[in-house]
Scaffold this motif. Structure first.
Motif, PDB file in Angstrom:
ATOM      1  N   PHE A  86       0.816  -1.225   0.000  1.00 31.74           N
ATOM      2  CA  PHE A  86       0.000   0.000   0.000  1.00 31.74           C
ATOM      3  C   PHE A  86       0.849   1.274   0.000  1.00 31.74           C
ATOM      4  N   ARG A  87       2.135   1.082  -0.268  1.00 24.97           N
ATOM      5  CA  ARG A  87       3.082   2.199  -0.260  1.00 24.97           C
ATOM      6  C   ARG A  87       2.599   3.361  -1.150  1.00 24.97           C
ATOM      7  N   TYR A  88       2.050   3.026  -2.322  1.00 22.35           N
ATOM      8  CA  TYR A  88       1.667   4.076  -3.273  1.00 22.35           C
ATOM      9  C   TYR A  88       0.148   4.178  -3.488  1.00 22.35           C
ATOM     10  N   SER A  89      -0.596   3.658  -2.514  1.00 18.93           N
ATOM     11  CA  SER A  89      -2.060   3.677  -2.679  1.00 18.93           C
ATOM     12  C   SER A  89      -2.607   5.096  -2.776  1.00 18.93           C
ATOM     13  N   TRP A  90      -1.882   6.048  -2.202  1.00 21.41           N
ATOM     14  CA  TRP A  90      -2.380   7.432  -2.246  1.00 21.41           C
ATOM     15  C   TRP A  90      -2.452   7.957  -3.691  1.00 21.41           C
ATOM     16  N   HIS A  91      -1.778   7.310  -4.609  1.00 25.13           N
ATOM     17  CA  HIS A  91      -1.877   7.729  -6.021  1.00 25.13           C
ATOM     18  C   HIS A  91      -3.287   7.499  -6.572  1.00 25.13           C
ATOM     19  N   LEU A  92      -4.067   6.680  -5.851  1.00 20.26           N
ATOM     20  CA  LEU A  92      -5.430   6.375  -6.318  1.00 20.26           C
ATOM     21  C   LEU A  92      -6.487   7.251  -5.645  1.00 20.26           C
ATOM     22  N   CYS A  93      -6.045   8.152  -4.785  1.00 17.11           N
ATOM     23  CA  CYS A  93      -6.977   8.963  -3.993  1.00 17.11           C
ATOM     24  C   CYS A  93      -8.045   9.617  -4.877  1.00 17.11           C
ATOM     25  N   ARG A  94      -9.314   9.404  -4.509  1.00 12.90           N
ATOM     26  CA  ARG A  94     -10.397  10.008  -5.269  1.00 12.90           C
ATOM     27  C   ARG A  94     -11.175  11.007  -4.429  1.00 12.90           C
ATOM     28  N   ASN A  95     -10.724  11.210  -3.212  1.00 13.63           N
ATOM     29  CA  ASN A  95     -11.362  12.178  -2.326  1.00 13.63           C
ATOM     30  C   ASN A  95     -10.402  13.363  -2.187  1.00 13.63           C
ATOM     31  N   LEU A  96     -10.324  14.174  -3.213  1.00 13.83           N
ATOM     32  CA  LEU A  96      -9.296  15.221  -3.281  1.00 13.83           C
ATOM     33  C   LEU A  96      -9.773  16.468  -2.531  1.00 13.83           C
ATOM     34  N   CYS A  97      -9.812  16.305  -1.223  1.00 16.58           N
ATOM     35  CA  CYS A  97     -10.399  17.339  -0.389  1.00 16.58           C
ATOM     36  C   CYS A  97      -9.287  18.190   0.237  1.00 16.58           C
TER      37      CYS A  97
END
Lengths: 462, 177
Positions: free
Chosen positions: A52-63
Motif C-alpha cells: 500500500f506504499r503508493y495507494s495514495w496515487h489512487l486517492c479520489r477524495n481530493l479534499c
C-alpha cells in the motif's frame, strides 16, 4: 481457487450476522476502499505495508479544504496538491475541494480543475477566500455533467443562458460571488436538476428572481446577508424551505407554495421607519408553513394598525403552523399583545420560542392604550400548545404578563422554560410558582441562567 | 453510462426491456438458498448480465461466492434500483439507509459480493461507507481490521512518516474506540 473454497467454508460454517472474524478482502479492494479517504489519511496509511506504499496515487477524495490547509505554508500546500495530480492513477474522483489563493497560479489551478473534471468529479468546491481579487472561472472549465454539488467562494462563474451544461447539479452554493440577475437566470435555465440554492454574502443581486417553475425538484432556497437585494421574487411550486437572513426587502410570490413548510425570515431591524411591503401577500403565501422563524421586524409589520378610531388587526390564517420562533430586536417596539394576536391565527401551534432582546418589551403608549387591554380581555385558548421557551426573561411587567398568558391559555402546556438574560438575577424572594397564580396550569416551569441553559427544548432553526 | 446503454431499464418503448421486467431469474447462494428476481433487476450486476448473455444461465444462476444473507441484501438493493418510477432522490435515500446500520463484517460481505457481481453503484456506496468508518483510526487499527501485516522495518516506517510528515501532524496514534 483455494481462496474461494476458503470463503465458502467461512460463510457456510458461521451465520453471517454472528461472525466475529471479518473476512479477508483482496488487496485491490482494500486499496480502492482506502482511495475514498481524504488526502491526509490516505498518505498516513502509506506505512500499512509495501503493498500500500503508493495507494495514495489512487486517492479520489481530493479534499484540500480549509481544514487541510491549516498550518501549511502556501508553497507546501501547492506542492502537495500538485503531487496528488501528478501521481494520480485513479480513474475517478469523488470530491475536489480547494482552499487557495489563486493569484499568480491561475494556470496551475485551471490544470487541477481540468483534471478533476475529466475524472468525473461529483462534489466540487473552490474556496478563494484568501485571494484579494475575485477569481474568474470560465464556464467551459466546469461544464461537466458529473458535478452534483458545487460551492464557489470569492470567485465568479459565467454561465451562458442555455447550454444544458451542469444539468445534473443538485446543490449550488455561492459565497461572496457577484450573483448578477443574468447569472441567476442562467442557473435556472441550465441546472434542471437543482434542488438547493444558497446565496451567502453575494452582491450585485438587486432583484432576485427565483423562477424555478420548469424545475422538478427545486426545494431549498437560502439567501443570507446579501447586501443589495431589493426584491426576492419566487415562482417555485416545489419549494420546501426558504431561509432569508438580511436587511428588509420586498418579497413577491408568483406561484402557490403548497410544499413550503419551513421558513426563516430573519430580517434585520431597519434604520428609521420602514415596514415590510405587501405584508398581506406575504402571509398568505406562507400559509402552508409548519416551522416559522421570524424577527420582530416581520411581526411588527403584521401587528394591529390604528385606523379610523380603533386598532384593526390584519386578517390571515396559518392553519398548519406548529413551531413559531420569534427573535426580538433590542430596538423593537413589539409588545406581548402583538405575539398573542399572531398566535391566535395559528390553531395548530405546539411550540413557541421567544428570544427577547436587551431592552425589548418596554412599555409604550401603544401598550398603555392598546396592548394591556387587549391581553386582559383575551379568551382564545391554544389547545395544542406543548412548550414555550422565553429567552431573556425578566420580572418586569410585560415579560411576566407574557409568561402568565401562556400558562393560562396554553391549556395543555407541558413546559414553560424561562432563560434569564446575561448576568441577571431574580430577587431571593421569587418563587416560580407565583407565575401560576390565577391559572390552573400544571405545566412544569424551568428557569435557567443564560449561559447554563441545558434545556432540551430547542428550536429547529438555531 | 455504458451500462445504461446496454441495459435500457425503464424505457417503456423498448420491448426487450419489457420482457426483462417480466422474466425472472433464480439466483442460488453458496449455502444453497434460492432467490428469484426479475431479469431487469438482476442485470444491474454486470457479472449476471454477462452470464445471461452467454446463456450459461439455464434457469438457475449459481453464485458460489455469496452467502444467502448477503445475497438477500444485495437483491433488496437491485430491486430498488430497478424499480419503475423510483426517483434518483429516492434511490439516494435508500442507498444511505441501506448501508447505514451495517456492521463492519456485513459491509465486508456486501463489498465482496458487489465486487464479485460487479454492481458499480453498490460497490461505490459500500466502499465509501467503509472508508467513513476508517476515519481517525490508527494505522494499527486498519492493519488489524483488514488483516494487513507490515513488511516495513521500523527504520523504513520512520522514514515514511518523515516523508509524509504533513499527514502525521496532529495525529494521536492508537486512539480508537
Amino acid at each position: 481457487m483455494a481462496a474461494q473454497n476458503n470463503l465458502d467454508m467461512i460463510s457456510q460454517s458461521q451465520p453471517p450476522h454472528k461472525r466475529s472474524i471479518v473476512r479477508q478482502l483482496p488487496d485491490d479492494l482494500i486499496e480502492t476502499i482506502i482511495s475514498f479517504l481524504p488526502p491526509k489519511e490516505v498518505c498516513a496509511l502509506a506505512v500499512l505495508s509495501k503493498r500500500f506504499r503508493y495507494s495514495w496515487h489512487l486517492c479520489r477524495n481530493l479534499c484540500f479544504d480549509r481544514e487541510f490547509a491549516i498550518k501549511m505554508s502556501r508553497d507546501e500546500y501547492k506542492r502537495i496538491v500538485n503531487d496528488f495530480f501528478i501521481y494520480n492513477r485513479s480513474s475517478r474522483a469523488e470530491t475536489f475541494k480547494l482552499y487557495f489563493d489563486a493569484a499568480g497560479d491561475t494556470s496551475l489551478v485551471c490544470y487541477w480543475i481540468h483534471k478533476v473534471t475529466t475524472l468525473g468529479v461529483r462534489e466540487f468546491e473552490l474556496d478563494f477566500t484568501q485571494s484579494t481579487r475575485k477569481c474568474m472561472l470560465s464556464y467551459e472549465l466546469v461544464d461537466v455533467k458529473t458535478i452534483n454539488i458545487m460551492r464557489l467562494v470569492n470567485c465568479e462563474l459565467h454561465l451562458p443562458l442555455a447550454s444544458n451544461g451542469l444539468c445534473h447539479l443538485r446543490d449550488l452554493t455561492f459565497e461572496r460571488v457577484r450573483a448578477r440577475p443574468m447569472v441567476i437566470r442562467a442557473i435556472f435555465l441550465n441546472c434542471m436538476s437543482l434542488r438547493s440554492l444558497r446565496l451567502i454574502k453575494c452582491n450585485s443581486i438587486f432583484n432576485l428572481k427565483i423562477f424555478a417553475q420548469e424545475l422538478k425538484g427545486f426545494q431549498d432556497l437560502e439567501v443570507k446577508n446579501c447586501s443589495d437585494v431589493h426584491l426576492v421574487g419566487i415562482n417555485a411550486p416545489t419549494l420546501r424551505s426558504f431561509h432569508y437572513h438580511g436587511k428588509i426587502c420586498e418579497f413577491k410570490f408568483f406561484s402557490d407554495l403548497p410544499k413550503l413548510n419551513d421558513v426563516i425570515l430573519e430580517i434585520a431591524h431597519p434604520r428609521g421607519f420602514h415596514l415590510l411591503s405587501n405584508r398581506q401577500h406575504v402571509v398568505i403565501s406562507l400559509s402552508f408553513v409548519k416551522v416559522l422563524t421570524v424577527t420582530s421586524t416581520f411581526l411588527e409589520g403584521l401587528s394591529a394598525r390604528f385606523e379610523g378610531h380603533e386598532y384593526k388587526e390584519m386578517e390571515f390564517c396559518m392553519p398548519r403552523l406548529e413551531e413559531f420562533h420569534l427573535i426580538v430586536a433590542p430596538e423593537s417596539n413589539l409588545i406581548p399583545s402583538d405575539i398573542a394576536s399572531f398566535l391566535k391565527k395559528c390553531p395548530q401551534i405546539e411550540r413557541v420560542f421567544i428570544d427577547l432582546g436587551n431592552n425589548a418589551f418596554g412599555t409604550s403608549i401603544y401598550w398603555e392604550f392598546h396592548g394591556r387591554k387587549y391581553l386582559s380581555e383575551w379568551e382564545t385558548v391554544f389547545p395544542h400548545l406543548k412548550c414555550v421557551k422565553i429567552k431573556g426573561f425578566t420580572l418586569k411587567e410585560l415579560p411576566v404578563m407574557m409568561a402568565r398568558f401562556f400558562l393560562k391559555f396554553g391549556v395543555s402546556l407541558h413546559y414553560l422554560v424561562l432563560v434569564k438574560p446575561m448576568r441577571h438575577n431574580f430577587p431571593g424572594t421569587f418563587v416560580p410558582d407565583c407565575l401560576r397564580w390565577g391559572t390552573t396550569s400544571n405545566a412544569q416551569i424551568q428557569i435557567y441562567d443564560y449561559p447554563g441553559d441545558t434545556s432540551t427544548i430547542i428550536p429547529q432553526h438555531l | 453510462m455504458a451500462r445504461k446503454n446496454r441495459n435500457p431499464v425503464g424505457k417503456n418503448v423498448d420491448p426487450e426491456a419489457q420482457k426483462k421486467k417480466t422474466r425472472t431469474l433464480t439466483l442460488k447462494s453458496s449455502d444453497g438458498q434460492e432467490f428469484s428476481i426479475s431479469e431487469s433487476a438482476a442485470v444491474l450486476s454486470i457479472a449476471i448480465e454477462n452470464m445471461v448473455e452467454d446463456d450459461c444461465a439455464g434457469g438457475v444462476i449459481p453464485l458460489p461466492l455469496v452467502d444467502g444473507g448477503t445475497l438477500a441484501r444485495v437483491i433488496t438493493y437491485l430491486n430498488k434500483h430497478a424499480e419503475d418510477g423510483a426517483s434518483d432522490e429516492e434511490k439516494r435515500k435508500f442507498d444511505e439507509e441501506f448501508v447505514s446500520g451495517m456492521e463492519m463484517g456485513v459491509l465486508f460481505d456486501v463489498v465482496l459480493a458487489a465486487n464479485y457481481l460487479d454492481i458499480r453503484g453498490l460497490l461505490r456506496e459500500v466502499r465509501r461507507r467503509i472508508a467513513d468508518r476508517m476515519k481517525n483510526k490508527s494505522v494499527e487499527w486498519v492493519r488489524k481490521t483488514f488483516h494487513i501485516e507490515s513488511d516495513f522495518t521500523p527504520e523504513e516506517e520512520e522514514q515514511m512518516k518523515k516523508e509524509f510528515a504533513w499527514a502525521w501532524e496532529g495525529v494521536d496514534s492508537d486512539v480508537d474506540d
